[in-house]
Design a protein around this motif. Structure first.
Motif, short mmCIF file in Angstrom:
data_model
loop_
_atom_site.label_atom_id
_atom_site.label_comp_id
_atom_site.label_asym_id
_atom_site.label_seq_id
_atom_site.Cartn_x
_atom_site.Cartn_y
_atom_site.Cartn_z
N UNK A 54 -1.12 8.99 11.91
CA UNK A 54 -0.67 9.99 10.94
C UNK A 54 -0.85 9.47 9.52
N UNK A 55 -0.49 8.22 9.29
CA UNK A 55 -0.65 7.65 7.96
C UNK A 55 -2.12 7.55 7.57
N UNK A 56 -2.98 7.26 8.55
CA UNK A 56 -4.41 7.20 8.26
C UNK A 56 -4.94 8.58 7.84
N UNK A 57 -4.44 9.62 8.51
CA UNK A 57 -4.85 10.98 8.15
C UNK A 57 -4.36 11.33 6.74
N UNK A 58 -3.10 11.00 6.47
CA UNK A 58 -2.56 11.26 5.13
C UNK A 58 -3.33 10.48 4.07
N UNK A 93 11.76 2.06 -7.60
CA UNK A 93 12.67 2.73 -6.66
C UNK A 93 12.00 2.92 -5.31
N UNK A 94 10.72 3.26 -5.31
CA UNK A 94 10.02 3.44 -4.03
C UNK A 94 9.84 2.12 -3.31
N UNK A 95 9.57 1.06 -4.05
CA UNK A 95 9.49 -0.28 -3.44
C UNK A 95 10.83 -0.66 -2.82
N UNK A 96 11.91 -0.43 -3.56
CA UNK A 96 13.25 -0.74 -3.06
C UNK A 96 13.58 0.10 -1.83
N UNK A 199 6.36 2.47 4.29
CA UNK A 199 5.42 1.44 3.83
C UNK A 199 4.06 2.06 3.52
N UNK A 200 3.61 2.96 4.40
CA UNK A 200 2.33 3.61 4.18
C UNK A 200 2.31 4.45 2.92
N UNK A 201 3.38 5.21 2.69
CA UNK A 201 3.46 6.03 1.47
C UNK A 201 3.55 5.16 0.22
#
Length: 228
Positions: A54-58, A93-96, A199-201
């Motif tokens: 799914x992450x690969x498709x995104x 914030x996204x890293x956290x 992690x993917x996002x």
């Protein structure tokens, strides 16, 4: 096109490394026959592989958008939209949030609940910060129907925000099915999937940020100079 090829090459490299670590390249017919173990913790369950696909498709979707972004700049040069300094706070914030979900997938009991709160709050903060950036750019004259660079920014960040929002819905569903007294094995798998998704996002956002700051163009120019 170069962006898509670069992305696919990166995905192929990651997939090859991942498969080599899962023992999928092994030759079972050369191994001694013995009792089949009931569980093998070294092999991930199918739903983890599904999340990776799914992450690969995104990622492929964003790679195509990034390719269109770069090609449009090459054909009709424009000035990139100036990003407010708030973009760095949002990235932090996204890293956290990603780190918090990672720790939540490895913790248990009350500690898991705390990490889930941190991960959820920081993810919501990221989305609110993105909306504030949209407001700032609009007030500075970079409207959705205005400069092409601003239009691409709203499109790319909007789609990324929708994926974060979808991840929050999935995380809320997983969280509601857990209780503070759950054992580690009961909550580790679903929260681990949410952490993998986060992690993917995060990786996608860092690549998008580099593209929106103009760093991607410099990297592609370097690649072209090497290949030509």
């Amino acid at each position: 096109m170069t962006v898509i090829l670069t992305f696919l090459a990166t995905i192929a490299g990651i997939a090859g490394w991942w498969l080599s670590r899962q023992g999928l390249m092994s030759k079972p017919w050369l191994e001694s026959v013995g009792p089949v173990p009931q569980t093998d913790p070294s092999h991930p369950p199918p739903y983890r592989l599904g999340t990776a696909v799914l992450l690969a498709v995104i990622g492929g979707l964003f790679a195509m958008l990034g390719s269109a972004f770069v090609m449009q700049i090459d054909e009709t040069p424009w000035q990139l939209a100036p990003l407010p300094d708030l973009i760095w706070l949002n990235t932090g914030l996204l890293v956290l949030s990603s780190l918090a979900l990672h720790f939540a997938s490895r913790d248990e009991g009350q500690g898991r609940q705390i990490w889930l709160v941190v991960g959820s709050v920081t993810a919501v903060g990221f989305l609110l910060g993105q909306l504030q950036i949209w407001t700032t750019l609009t007030q500075n004259g970079y409207e959705l129907s205005g400069a092409p660079a601003a239009s691409f920014f709203y499109l790319i960040t909007g789609l990324h925000g929708l994926h974060i929002l979808g991840g929050l819905v999935a995380l809320a569903w997983v969280w509601l099915r857990l209780s503070p007294t759950d054992e580690r094995t009961d909550g580790e798998a679903p929260i681990g999937l949410c952490a993998l998704y986060w992690h993917g996002l995060l990786v996608i956002w860092l690549l998008l940020l580099a593209l929106l700051l103009g760093l991607g163009n410099e990297f592609l120019a370097l690649c072209r100079s090497v290949l030509t």
